[in-house]
Design an enzyme around this catalytic site. Sequence first.
Site, PDB file in Angstrom:
ATOM      1  N   ASP A  29      -9.933  -4.690  -4.886  1.00 28.82           N
ATOM      2  CA  ASP A  29      -9.399  -3.668  -3.979  1.00 28.82           C
ATOM      3  C   ASP A  29     -10.246  -2.394  -4.045  1.00 28.82           C
ATOM      4  O   ASP A  29     -10.302  -1.746  -5.085  1.00 28.82           O
ATOM      5  CB  ASP A  29      -7.948  -3.353  -4.363  1.00 28.82           C
ATOM      6  CG  ASP A  29      -7.212  -2.570  -3.290  1.00 28.82           C
ATOM      7  OD1 ASP A  29      -7.870  -1.800  -2.565  1.00 28.82           O
ATOM      8  OD2 ASP A  29      -5.985  -2.739  -3.172  1.00 28.82           O
ATOM      9  N   HIS A  52      -7.964  -4.989  -0.480  1.00 28.13           N
ATOM     10  CA  HIS A  52      -6.743  -4.258  -0.116  1.00 28.13           C
ATOM     11  C   HIS A  52      -6.096  -5.002   1.041  1.00 28.13           C
ATOM     12  O   HIS A  52      -6.237  -4.633   2.219  1.00 28.13           O
ATOM     13  CB  HIS A  52      -7.100  -2.828   0.282  1.00 28.13           C
ATOM     14  CG  HIS A  52      -5.925  -1.906   0.350  1.00 28.13           C
ATOM     15  ND1 HIS A  52      -5.254  -1.480  -0.782  1.00 28.13           N
ATOM     16  CD2 HIS A  52      -5.274  -1.343   1.394  1.00 28.13           C
ATOM     17  CE1 HIS A  52      -4.260  -0.676  -0.427  1.00 28.13           C
ATOM     18  NE2 HIS A  52      -4.254  -0.585   0.899  1.00 28.13           N
ATOM     19  N   SER A  65       0.831  -1.204   0.000  1.00 29.53           N
ATOM     20  CA  SER A  65       0.000   0.000   0.000  1.00 29.53           C
ATOM     21  C   SER A  65       0.870   1.261   0.000  1.00 29.53           C
ATOM     22  O   SER A  65       1.685   1.456  -0.903  1.00 29.53           O
ATOM     23  CB  SER A  65      -0.949  -0.038   1.195  1.00 29.53           C
ATOM     24  OG  SER A  65      -1.933   0.969   1.088  1.00 29.53           O
TER      25      SER A  65
END
Length: 526
Positions: free
Chosen positions: A245, A277, A193
């Site tokens: 996601d 995610h 991320s």
Amino acid sequence: EGIDEEGKVARIFKQRSAMYMRVLCLAALCVSASAFSPSSSIPSLRSARHASISPSLSAAPSLGKAMRSGAMNGLRMQAAYGKTQVAEATEKATGTVIFLHGLGDSGNGWTKLRDTISVPHVKFLCPTAPTREVTACDGMSMPSWFDIEGLTPSQLRVDPEGIQQSVDHVLKIVEDEIAAGTPSDRIVIAGFSQGGNIALAAAMQAKVPLGGAIALSTWYPRGIADKPDAVNSKMPIFIGHGESDPIAKSEWGSKTFEYLTELGMPTEGNIYPEMGHEFKPAQVTDIKVFINRVLGTQTTVELPKPLGMTLEEGAEGEGMVVVSGLKEGGSAEASGEIQVGDQILAINDKIVKGQGFDATMDAIVAAEGDVSVRLNRPPADRTIAWTALSQEEQDRRLNTAGGIIKVCTDRACMNQGSKATVRWLTELTPETFSVTRCSCTGSCGKGPNVVVSGKGKEEKVVYETNSVGQAVKMLMEEFELSVDPTKVQNLINPEKNVEFAMSDELVRQGLMQTVDVRSSFAGNRF
């Protein structure tokens, strides 16, 4: 002033709803980032979320304005980075992975990657971002590599100074690791991320040749590092992204892959169906293969001239030079330490990895006296097509492998999930087994066909191996192979493994639905 009571209620409801959504978006990033946190960590995030919305609504706009003020920029520059957690290699360390966590997380939990990915000669360094106020959640303080104002591309790029500060911090860790004795080409920078964004930026800015980069569920750092330094123009990169996601859109991963490929960089990866995610076991196999290849077993050999080995350019576009043959009676053969397929990393400490055939030969010619050759030996590709193996390699595997397993990957079987079957069998069998792909062996029926043979075992076609349970049954019946039940459990239901206890907060709250998965696992392969 001048607004009726109904208008006031509507305005307050709109402000409160917007604030809830900002906080929930941040919670999604935080919970998803903490890949190895047990589910017990979720209540603390709820408490933080509730605490963040308790002040009066009138305070939120002034705080948001302060976050974008010059004073806050000064606070950003003074942010102190947390401790770098170290997970030492289980064997002598010859490579290092620097892994950067996501927003709201810390480096501590990610040290478990060492055991999960399990590459014994590689250690993991897991830095922790500085704790700072994050605009996207009205100033809530948490570990963050840089500030964000929201989840749109422009809102994720509002703090170039913070991004560059974190990039510099990571490159200082690289510098320290080199000073401690790890060659730069044995270092991989990775991240999830927000950490993946920094990992890509740092790898592209590095002025020393790196082993590679891994970017998971992230976006490309446009404007920070648009092109790699020349020494890393052929640096291998792995991109991993969840198709569902809701935070970092899957197309961001695809566009990152396309952009890096256009730059001529050897890039690979996967978009994983039914994954949000988060970090899941489905990625572990791919990441392990990548790390094993770029940070394979390292050997340094002192050879007198002539070296007695032939070299050739490796895979197209990677600039790697490999040993293609050993001359009988030559110094390379006599050393007993060099094999066909070994990759040349350095000549007399001069790194030539990724620099191409001419640069490697120039370094050898320029060497005086004995030549110190540092080599990388990647593991044998267990999922290569059987027909791509030489006859000698096929014979060697048939005579020495613990078992031969070939999975049909023609279109019909591919549609029945043969890619997943290859992954299951690779995970469930020991390294002594040969797991390869093959062409069609008959009607695929309800699942891909599997051909088994090896060590005097008559070749046999096993039909419809389209589940983990069927794969385990086949291994027990055909090879009398005892399978680790923990591995089986992780493959069947990885969410029950607390080390991967993750969920998307927005989905969990019922505010966002995961998208339908329409494409196959194999079809998503970059």
